[in-house]
Scaffold this motif. Structure first.
Motif, PDB file in Angstrom:
ATOM      1  N   TRP A   1      -0.836  -6.371   8.530  1.00  0.00           N
ATOM      2  CA  TRP A   1      -2.130  -6.604   8.555  1.00  0.00           C
ATOM      3  C   TRP A   1      -2.718  -6.033  10.005  1.00  0.00           C
ATOM      4  CZ3 TRP A   1      -2.154  -7.574   3.859  1.00  0.00           C
ATOM      5  CH2 TRP A   1      -1.679  -8.459   3.388  1.00  0.00           C
ATOM      6  N   GLN A   2      -3.975  -5.268   9.997  1.00  0.00           N
ATOM      7  CA  GLN A   2      -4.643  -4.892  10.982  1.00  0.00           C
ATOM      8  C   GLN A   2      -5.581  -5.981  11.581  1.00  0.00           C
ATOM      9  OE1 GLN A   2      -6.630  -1.197  10.293  1.00  0.00           O
ATOM     10  NE2 GLN A   2      -4.548  -0.361   9.814  1.00  0.00           N
ATOM     11  N   PRO A   3      -5.332  -6.370  12.901  1.00  0.00           N
ATOM     12  CA  PRO A   3      -6.255  -7.660  13.224  1.00  0.00           C
ATOM     13  C   PRO A   3      -7.697  -7.234  13.337  1.00  0.00           C
ATOM     14  CG  PRO A   3      -4.627  -6.911  14.984  1.00  0.00           C
ATOM     15  CD  PRO A   3      -4.367  -6.075  13.982  1.00  0.00           C
ATOM     16  N   ALA A   4      -8.531  -7.982  12.979  1.00  0.00           N
ATOM     17  CA  ALA A   4      -9.926  -7.785  13.140  1.00  0.00           C
ATOM     18  C   ALA A   4     -10.452  -7.484  14.678  1.00  0.00           C
ATOM     19  CB  ALA A   4     -10.779  -8.958  12.867  1.00  0.00           C
ATOM     20  N   PRO A   5     -10.876  -6.246  14.627  1.00  0.00           N
ATOM     21  CA  PRO A   5     -11.300  -5.852  15.942  1.00  0.00           C
ATOM     22  C   PRO A   5     -12.463  -6.403  16.609  1.00  0.00           C
ATOM     23  CG  PRO A   5     -12.098  -4.306  14.366  1.00  0.00           C
ATOM     24  CD  PRO A   5     -11.514  -5.300  13.674  1.00  0.00           C
ATOM     25  N   LEU A   6     -12.427  -7.803  16.699  1.00  0.00           N
ATOM     26  CA  LEU A   6     -13.443  -8.775  17.096  1.00  0.00           C
ATOM     27  C   LEU A   6     -12.749  -9.681  17.844  1.00  0.00           C
ATOM     28  CD1 LEU A   6     -16.329  -9.818  16.754  1.00  0.00           C
ATOM     29  CD2 LEU A   6     -15.648 -10.660  14.734  1.00  0.00           C
ATOM     30  N   ASP A   7     -13.550 -10.141  19.155  1.00  0.00           N
ATOM     31  CA  ASP A   7     -13.082 -11.505  19.866  1.00  0.00           C
ATOM     32  C   ASP A   7     -13.982 -12.256  19.137  1.00  0.00           C
ATOM     33  OD1 ASP A   7     -12.912 -13.763  21.438  1.00  0.00           O
ATOM     34  OD2 ASP A   7     -13.029 -12.352  23.261  1.00  0.00           O
ATOM     35  N   PHE A   8     -13.185 -12.876  17.908  1.00  0.00           N
ATOM     36  CA  PHE A   8     -13.927 -14.023  17.226  1.00  0.00           C
ATOM     37  C   PHE A   8     -14.657 -15.356  18.078  1.00  0.00           C
ATOM     38  CE2 PHE A   8     -14.269 -17.326  13.637  1.00  0.00           C
ATOM     39  CZ  PHE A   8     -15.474 -16.710  13.359  1.00  0.00           C
ATOM     40  N   LYS A   9     -13.717 -15.799  18.738  1.00  0.00           N
ATOM     41  CA  LYS A   9     -14.352 -17.005  19.635  1.00  0.00           C
ATOM     42  C   LYS A   9     -15.550 -16.456  20.681  1.00  0.00           C
ATOM     43  CE  LYS A   9     -11.654 -19.803  18.221  1.00  0.00           C
ATOM     44  NZ  LYS A   9     -11.865 -20.690  16.959  1.00  0.00           N
ATOM     45  N   LEU A  10     -15.670 -15.263  21.091  1.00  0.00           N
ATOM     46  CA  LEU A  10     -16.841 -14.848  21.988  1.00  0.00           C
ATOM     47  C   LEU A  10     -17.809 -14.862  20.884  1.00  0.00           C
ATOM     48  CD1 LEU A  10     -17.743 -13.815  24.629  1.00  0.00           C
ATOM     49  CD2 LEU A  10     -16.792 -11.654  24.181  1.00  0.00           C
TER      50      LEU A  10
END
Length: 177
Positions: free
Chosen positions: A149-158
């Motif tokens: 899986w490719q991790p989402a290119p997003l700092d989700f907590k931020l």
């Protein structure tokens, strides 16, 4: 529409992506159209046979709110679950996010003390039982085996922190420029 509760409760971007894949599946699989056709099916056939569409127009006008708010059937929900899962695989997005979302729904029902009642009344519901959906999705993911899986290119907590003031029920939305 993404409800603020989804953003607040999600722990990873993949959970939101899983829900969006499910909802996009409803659109691409034309589930709303299927519901409208099935709701009007017999009446429409009769109108086509006899050639008078004034009655059909009246029925549509009288039932417009019902038709627009018609919930998806359990079969269409299952279809959206698995079509959404296919979309996640095609995009190399971890499908466990969709499963995690359903587990959150189950946990909330347990905390409210309604889980047993919801499972008993599942036959009357338009959505499959949450436990059934979790088991079916987990079995499908297991049968497909592990993929990269490719991790989402997003700092989700931020992301959550930055939008929290704009989606909080306690604070008004800022005025648009």
């Amino acid at each position: 529409v993404i409800h603020t509760g989804l953003i607040h409760k999600a722990e990873r971007a993949e959970e939101i992506m899983g829900v969006l894949a499910h909802e996009i599946a409803h659109v691409t699989r034309h589930h709303a159209t299927r519901n409208i056709v099935s709701s009007l099916g017999i009446f429409l056939i009769a109108q086509l046979l006899f050639g008078d569409f004034t009655g059909l127009i009246a029925v549509v006008a009288d039932n417009a709110s019902f038709i627009l708010t018609q919930k998806f059937s359990r079969d269409l929900e299952r279809d959206a679950d698995f079509t959404g899962l296919n979309y996640l695989y095609a995009a190399k997005i971890d499908p466990h996010g969709l499963v995690a979302f359903f587990k959150k729904l189950r946990k909330e029902a347990e905390e409210r003390g309604t889980a047993e009642i919801e499972e008993m009344l599942a036959i009357l519901n338009t959505h499959p039982a949450t436990e059934e959906r979790i088991a079916a999705l987990e079995a499908e993911i297991e049968s497909r085996g592990a993929l990269q899986w490719q991790p989402a290119p997003l700092d989700f907590k931020l992301f959550q922190d930055r939008i929290r003031p704009y989606i909080s029920e306690k604070e008004p939305s800022p005025a648009l420029p």
